[in-house]
Scaffold this active site. Structure first.
Site, mmCIF file in Angstrom:
data_model
loop_
_atom_site.group_PDB
_atom_site.id
_atom_site.type_symbol
_atom_site.label_atom_id
_atom_site.label_comp_id
_atom_site.label_asym_id
_atom_site.label_seq_id
_atom_site.Cartn_x
_atom_site.Cartn_y
_atom_site.Cartn_z
ATOM 1 C CE1 TYR A 82 -3.442 -2.578 0.149
ATOM 2 C CE2 TYR A 82 -3.765 -2.148 2.466
ATOM 3 C CZ TYR A 82 -4.121 -2.814 1.327
ATOM 4 O OH TYR A 82 -5.150 -3.720 1.357
ATOM 5 N N GLY A 132 -18.607 -1.802 -1.548
ATOM 6 C CA GLY A 132 -18.404 -1.999 -2.977
ATOM 7 C C GLY A 132 -17.431 -1.012 -3.575
ATOM 8 N N GLY A 134 -16.927 1.905 -2.581
ATOM 9 C CA GLY A 134 -17.557 3.229 -2.566
ATOM 10 C C GLY A 134 -18.782 3.331 -3.441
#
Length: 338
Positions: free
Chosen positions: A53, A221, A223
């Site tokens: 990330y 989902g 957003g």
């Protein structure tokens, strides 16, 4: 905030987990720290990150998320935090990992290098939950489970889990662990939401029978279930707006989440949430954490103002009538994400 056990382990976590994958790209350091503080103050003790990330994967910022989480971790009692991170699986999946020049795999060397780097960036001497980020079905599970066992015995990791794993892979790992007498996966982190219920087809049964907990990601989902992509909208700064601009595999992923069927189901779920007098985001999070095979639902926020709708799901349950209404929508618009 309710709590549940991770698998059959001794670790108990809040049933909402704060994900961090946009910290360092879409979300700057200051805002990320505020989000983490507010989550902690709301009763969340479980935080999830990864060596790869933030997203989208890019070598110019890879590792920044763990550094931000590590900076924040220093401001809290270490024992009050259940910290999860991940080692990058093979780069022949849908993206090429920025770590180790893309030469990632779940062999002994990669896992050992990854865990030491994560411990350094996070500023801690142990990781509560260490996960394999993508399955590596070409590397023998004997090697993967063996090295994970070494990490637990060395005290660098408390328990282990997998992510984006298949039914075959999860059962293979469990069988391998039983045969070798090593640690086993206590958790699986897969995509699961109102718009993507495929986990219920097979993996839910594995979790129930084998005592493995799902810690689902993208319960909103990506957003989409917030409604922000309705009617073809591409909100500025939103993840899938950016992915569609990037093109390639990122755009393909965006189209899986944002498409005609997913937007149609989202509209129906929004209508139901309105009838209940709550945000569709809140309803989606409640629904996710209400399953018996789920230990903690991973939510994400790139801006502080997104937190209230998410945190409103704490200590709430949906009625049987509401669950039946949700199931009816899911049967009418099946597998919106394919």
């Amino acid at each position: 905030m309710q709590t549940k056990r991770l698998g059959t382990s001794a670790i108990v976590v809040s049933d909402i987990c704060m994900g961090t994958m946009t910290f360092g790209s879409q979300t700057d350091d200051a805002e990320a720290l505020r989000i983490l503080d507010q989550s902690f103050d709301a009763g969340i003790n479980f935080y999830d990150t990864a060596e790869g990330y933030p997203v989208p994967p890019d070598r110019k910022w890879v590792g920044r998320t763990e550094e931000i989480v590590g900076k924040w971790l220093k401001t809290k009692p270490r024992d009050a935090i259940i910290l999860a991170t991940k080692v990058s699986g093979p780069s022949h999946v849908w993206f090429r990992s920025p770590k180790r020049e893309g030469m990632t795999a779940l062999d002994r060397r990669n896992i050992m290098v990854a865990v030491e780097d994560s411990l350094k960036k996070l500023g801690t001497d142990y990781i509560d939950l260490y996960q394999t980020h993508w399955p590596d079905h070409d590397t023998p599970y004997d090697e993967t489970m063996g090295v994970l066992d070494e990490l637990v015995r060395a005290g660098k990791v408390r328990i282990v889990g997998c992510s984006n794993e298949t039914s075959w892979g999860l059962m293979k790992s469990i069988a391998t662990a039983e045969r070798l007498g090593t640690v086993r996966y206590q958790t699986i982190q897969n995509n699961f939401s109102l718009n993507n219920r495929r986990f219920e087809d097979e993996l839910a049964q594995v979790c129930r029978k084998e005592g493995v907990s799902l810690i689902p990601y993208s319960p909103i989902g990506g957003g989409v279930l917030s409604g922000k992509y309705a009617d073809g909208a591409r909100p500025e700064g939103a993840r899938f707006s950016r992915y569609l601009e990037i093109g390639g595999r990122q755009a393909a992923m965006a189209r899986r989440f944002v498409n005609e069927k997913s937007l149609a189901s989202t509209a129906r779920f929004a209508e139901l949430a309105a009838e209940l007098g709550m945000s569709p985001v809140t309803m989606a999070v409640i629904w996710s954490k209400q399953h018996d095979f789920v230990a903690s639902t991973i939510v994400g926020a790139s801006r502080e103002e997104q937190l209230p709708e998410i945190l409103a799901a704490a200590d709430q349950v949906l009625s049987d009538e509401t669950l039946k209404a949700i199931d009816a929508i899911s049967r009418e618009i099946m597998y919106p994400m394919g």
